[in-house]
Scaffold this active site. Structure first.
Site, PDB file in Angstrom:
ATOM      1  N   LYS B  54      49.540  36.542  34.804  1.00 24.60           N
ATOM      2  CA  LYS B  54      48.356  36.862  33.980  1.00 24.60           C
ATOM      3  C   LYS B  54      48.234  35.848  32.689  1.00 24.60           C
ATOM      4  CE  LYS B  54      47.296  41.331  35.901  1.00 24.60           C
ATOM      5  NZ  LYS B  54      47.472  42.727  36.019  1.00 24.60           N
ATOM      6  N   GLN B  98      49.158  47.283  31.509  1.00 20.25           N
ATOM      7  CA  GLN B  98      49.642  47.068  32.779  1.00 20.25           C
ATOM      8  C   GLN B  98      49.999  48.274  33.501  1.00 20.25           C
ATOM      9  OE1 GLN B  98      49.720  44.090  34.426  1.00 20.25           O
ATOM     10  NE2 GLN B  98      50.266  45.722  36.361  1.00 20.25           N
ATOM     11  N   ASP B 121      39.768  45.314  32.465  1.00 17.61           N
ATOM     12  CA  ASP B 121      40.302  46.009  33.669  1.00 17.61           C
ATOM     13  C   ASP B 121      39.135  46.874  34.161  1.00 17.61           C
ATOM     14  OD1 ASP B 121      42.622  44.855  34.708  1.00 17.61           O
ATOM     15  OD2 ASP B 121      43.848  46.039  33.432  1.00 17.61           O
TER      16      ASP B 121
END
Lengths: 297, 297
Positions: B54, B98, B121
């Protein structure tokens, strides 16, 4: 086959009696009386009636109810200030904002102002988000879908071989207050859920696969008896007023199901009225008691 | 029939190029460089690899990336303190935690700490709640389901007669990061959605009704080609590593669909790899750009 009638009125009465006992015990042992604040904006007669019914039922079980009637031109800031006051008020354990709110009010923002531990309607987006998420539980479950789940559990008890888990459930309607939270609750309960709505093309075929069919569209007798799978469990959330000149009042209430034909194929069905309707207020009382328990915990 | 292959890699590249141009324009005209903070807790190798990928992709498009690597024994308070710092940091427009986090961390509470306007997200419960609600829009849509929607729109362009609205969509899987948000997005797009999961009894029959079938279970080749409706649109989210001694690396990637058989019946299908996978990071970049736009608005 003639369907078992799921007697929402009797079950609601039982829940209400349980709440009443628990409220009395809490007052006696902890010195705390559960309190519900009902906020009514404007003069919509249906909203006025609902709030009045809810407050009456509170009194019946010993829950203190506080009414706030505000003019239709209340500003967003004034409404949120009131909600914040109620959030701080230790005598208030549940806050109910009667919907719909006037057009100039941002409903989402207003509902989001309610403290999560007083959100007895369960409409705070965080509550809905948790309802949608595996491994998360909302603090409060919206009253009508919660009531429907209790009726389905009653059907599990009464209809041999029926289990919510593993069943195919067809939810007709995707509203924020019934269809969508109902679907999310059924997914959590391990049903395989299909959400049907106005854009669905093959409704009869999809309804025909349902071990559970939830009618939450508010369209009188839209779901035909002949569509149903033999032995389906039918929960009718709708109450639509239909003109009936021959009836004493000039109208009757109908649900989403073609009731008489549905009874011939279903294993169990809720009546209209007297099915889901009475459950909704009973759950609101139960949720308010839960709010008071949270405050004590 | 031989299915059209929906080339996720090419579409992701196009999105990435668009983001790159917009980032350059924003830096030039507003003096603002979009920034993504990636928080990695512990030393899970897969998580390390994802975060690295990412961050690399951020660099490729000119997004600044900030890495925070924290030990597995970080406390809830320390993690939330870090998130709050990032919430306040004007150079950070997106915060990525994460997953999975270590067991002693309350993931829900940590994600809820992220400021709604930096939740790239889209996993904040308020974002998920808005996704579930009619008339509400989340600030950010979770990357993988958003990527799937773009692939479905591509299918609308390429497959004559196919429209998402009014179609029957079968979503296999109900995870918080793919299955459930995907289902909610499809309901919003007026598809009739059925959510299939491990407790579903008649999966082949249900899959066979799908004009759209989403595979998000992570079970290699579970969805058989012969189950599919002729002309279905298949989106394969899974990437499962399967031993293959004859392959150069000793393994190959498989999706949830029995790919070769599915191609004979489907009208369009995503390849594995090179379908949904590349879309996910591209959307994360797009969401981070959106975060910077929010900060400027």
């Amino acid at each position: 086959m003639s369907a078992i009638i799921l007697d929402g009125k009797a079950i609601a009465k039982r829940i209400q009696d349980e709440v009443k006992d628990a409220v009395a015990k809490m007052s006696r042992e902890k010195g705390v009386v559960p309190g519900l604040a009902a906020v009514l904006v404007g003069e919509n007669p249906a909203s006025q009636m609902y709030v009045k019914m809810k407050r009456n039922r509170c009194e019946e079980v010993g829950i203190e109810s506080f009414g706030y009637e505000k003019p239709a031109d209340i500003t967003q800031e004034e409404l949120e200030e009131l909600i914040n006051e109620l959030n701080r008020d230790p005598k208030v354990h549940g806050i109910l904002i009667q919907l719909p709110l006037p057009d100039h009010i941002d409903t989402d923002k207003a509902l989001q102002t309610i403290s999560l531990d007083k959100d007895v309607d369960g409409f705070h987006p965080i509550n809905i988000g948790r309802l949608a998420m595996k491994g998360r539980e909302p603090e409060f479950i919206p009253a009508t879908p919660y009531g429907c789940m209790i009726l389905l559990q009653e059907a599990e008890r009464l209809v041999q071989g029926f289990k919510i888990s593993g069943s195919n459930a067809v939810v007709c309607g995707r509203s924020n207050i019934v269809g969508m939270p109902m679907s999310l609750l059924l997914v959590k309960a391990n049903a395989t859920v299909t959400i049907v709505h106005s854009r669905t093309k093959n409704i009869p075929e999809i309804v025909g696969k349902g071990d559970i069919v939830i009618g939450a569209m508010g369209r009188a007798e839209m779901i035909k008896g002949e569509w149903l799978k033999e032995g389906a469990i039918c929960i009718d959330v709708a109450t639509v007023k239909v003109d009936a000149p021959e009836a004493p009042k000039g109208y009757i209430w109908k649900g989403d199901f073609e009731a008489e034909a549905a009874k011939k194929r279903a294993a169990a069905i809720t009546p209209v009225p007297g099915g889901v309707g009475p459950m909704t207020i009973a759950i609101l009382l139960k949720n308010t008691l839960h709010g008071a328990e949270l405050a004590l915990s």
